[in-house]
Write a protein that holds these residues in place. Structure first.
Motif, mmCIF file in Angstrom:
data_model
loop_
_atom_site.group_PDB
_atom_site.id
_atom_site.type_symbol
_atom_site.label_atom_id
_atom_site.label_comp_id
_atom_site.label_asym_id
_atom_site.label_seq_id
_atom_site.Cartn_x
_atom_site.Cartn_y
_atom_site.Cartn_z
ATOM 1 N N SER A 155 0.874 -1.181 0.000
ATOM 2 C CA SER A 155 0.000 0.000 0.000
ATOM 3 C C SER A 155 0.904 1.221 0.000
ATOM 4 N N GLN A 200 -8.143 7.122 -5.084
ATOM 5 C CA GLN A 200 -8.388 7.113 -6.534
ATOM 6 C C GLN A 200 -7.941 8.436 -7.147
ATOM 7 N N LEU A 204 -8.977 5.647 -13.572
ATOM 8 C CA LEU A 204 -9.420 4.315 -13.138
ATOM 9 C C LEU A 204 -9.610 3.408 -14.348
ATOM 10 N N THR A 208 -10.997 -3.487 -14.354
ATOM 11 C CA THR A 208 -10.481 -4.115 -13.123
ATOM 12 C C THR A 208 -10.816 -3.308 -11.868
ATOM 13 N N TYR A 210 -8.951 -1.022 -10.769
ATOM 14 C CA TYR A 210 -7.680 -0.540 -10.224
ATOM 15 C C TYR A 210 -7.374 0.823 -10.844
ATOM 16 N N THR A 211 -6.564 1.633 -10.134
ATOM 17 C CA THR A 211 -6.111 2.878 -10.756
ATOM 18 C C THR A 211 -4.927 2.564 -11.674
ATOM 19 N N GLU A 214 -1.760 1.759 -9.752
ATOM 20 C CA GLU A 214 -1.701 0.393 -9.214
ATOM 21 C C GLU A 214 -1.316 -0.594 -10.319
ATOM 22 N N LEU A 215 -1.928 -0.434 -11.488
ATOM 23 C CA LEU A 215 -1.621 -1.357 -12.587
ATOM 24 C C LEU A 215 -0.177 -1.196 -13.062
ATOM 25 N N SER A 233 0.247 -7.344 -5.557
ATOM 26 C CA SER A 233 -1.064 -6.759 -5.223
ATOM 27 C C SER A 233 -0.839 -5.358 -4.664
ATOM 28 N N THR A 235 -2.276 -1.315 -3.599
ATOM 29 C CA THR A 235 -3.222 -0.219 -3.364
ATOM 30 C C THR A 235 -2.402 1.062 -3.318
#
Ligand SMILES: NC(=O)c1ccc[n+]([C@@H]2O[C@H](COP(=O)([O-])OP(=O)(O)OC[C@H]3O[C@@H](n4cnc5c(N)ncnc54)[C@H](OP(=O)(O)O)[C@@H]3O)[C@@H](O)[C@H]2O)c1
Length: 340
Positions: A155, A200, A204, A208, A210-211, A214-215, A233, A235
């Protein structure tokens, strides 16, 4: 032996990353013959400085790069999309900070302490990874090499300078508004960033949820390590801090790794500074990282409920190791490997 001096252009020289590049080139005494600062027409004729010399900013256009050996791009996606490929064809080495080419298979995505050999396959463009990816991958690398990692869970706590100079001004303005009791008008992010945290703050992906940040971290980590099996993974959260990203990292390792063993692995790894002194409550924060090149690691704990789990906290200056310094280090590595 005399080191060859190079002609270098900095695209986005008036921006946060570009300014930092000029500073890093000066500090590291990079072998420069000439520096050409470039930005948009808005900044043309303005001044920046490098190696104690005042330089006049020119507009970014193909003709300006005549005689340039290396172009450090920090002018955003548009400038990279428009010019990088043509420059590479003309023999200019492009080191790009935007996300335009990072996932293109023929473009090396490089952290010099982690995967320098990828540089050998370059075809004129080299990509600098995302700021949050660089500090995370550098911090996990000694564990990845020595013990193996099955799953990486992170995170982030990312500063507003990651969005550029206008976001820093926006945080100042929103903070002034909030403290004076005036209504807060968000200008950069969809919601107020002053006294707030935004999960966010990036666009986005509606497949998925995800932002894009994140990707990027998921995909870039796998590419840098050439490991599509690694589970990642993420965040990502934007926090009201000017400079420096913090990351809470959790690793599921392939073998049990004790806290002390992990500390030993970090102790001498290039680019990493351990700040772990629980008795004196010393651990790294964004303010420790500001203005220097270290990736700080601290607050290291074994998971109480999983024998292969390890937590730690990583902090680094997103404008330095997360962008400018990594780009200059790539150029230095190219010289060292005789690839220029
Ligand atoms: N900030 C970070 O922590 C960070 C980390 C990693 C990567 N990056 C990437 O680095 C790049 C720059 O980020 P930044 O934070 O420095 O942004 P910034 O502070 O907003 O500065 C943007 C710079 O790019 C110039 N520019 C804008 N559009 C241009 C164009 N079409 N052609 C040429 N120059 C152009 C601007 O010139 P004017 O002053 O004339 O407008 C300014 O010098 C972005 O691609 C960003 O994604 C940033």
């Amino acid at each position: 032996m005399k080191t060859k001096t190079l002609n270098l252009a900095v695209v986005g020289a008036t921006g946060l990353v570009g300014q930092e590049m000029l500073r890093v080139l000066t500090e590291r005494n990079f072998p420069l013959n000439r520096v050409l600062p470039l930005a948009t027409a808005r900044s043309k004729g303005g001044h920046v400085s490098c190696h104690g010399t005042q330089l006049t900013v020119e507009e970014t256009e193909l003709a300006a790069f005549k005689g340039i050996d290396i172009a450090l791009f920090a002018g955003g996606d548009k400038s990279s999309q428009l010019l990088a490929k043509d420059l590479a064809k003309q023999g200019v080495l492009v080191i790009d900070n935007s996300s335009t080419f990072r996932m293109e298979p023929e473009v090396p995505l490089v952290i010099p302490e982690v995967n320098p050999d990828a540089l050998k396959k370059h075809k004129g463009i080299i990509a600098n990874p995302n700021c949050s990816t660089i500090q995370m991958v550098l911090a996990m690398k000694p564990i990845y090499d020595q013990v193996g990692i099955e799953h990486l869970i992170v995170s982030t706590y990312q500063s507003v300078s990651g969005t550029g100079k206008d976001a820093v001004e926006a945080l100042k303005e929103e903070t002034r508004q909030a403290l004076s009791g005036a209504p807060v008008t968000p200008k950069i992010y969809p919601q107020q960033i002053a006294f707030n945290c935004l999960p966010q703050a990036w666009s986005l992906d509606f497949e998925t949820f995800y932002t894009e940040e994140e990707l990027k971290m998921v995909r870039e980590t796998k590419k840098i390590l050439s490991d599509n099996e690694l589970k990642v993974s993420v965040t990502a959260v934007r926090v009201p801090v000017y400079r420096g990203h913090g990351e809470s990292v959790y690793l599921l390792t392939r073998k049990k790794l004790m806290r002390n063993e992990a500390l030993n692995l970090w102790e001498n790894f290039p680019g990493i500074k351990l700040m772990e002194d629980p008795e004196n409550r010393k651990y790294p924060t964004q303010l420790d990282a500001e203005g220097n090149d270290w990736v700080y690691v601290g607050h290291v704990r074994e998971d109480l409920d999983h024998s292969h789990g390890l937590f730690f906290w990583v902090v680094s200056d997103n404008l330095r190791k997360g962008a400018a310094t990594n780009a200059v280090q790539i150029a230095e590595k190219m010289i060292e490997l005789n690839l220029l």
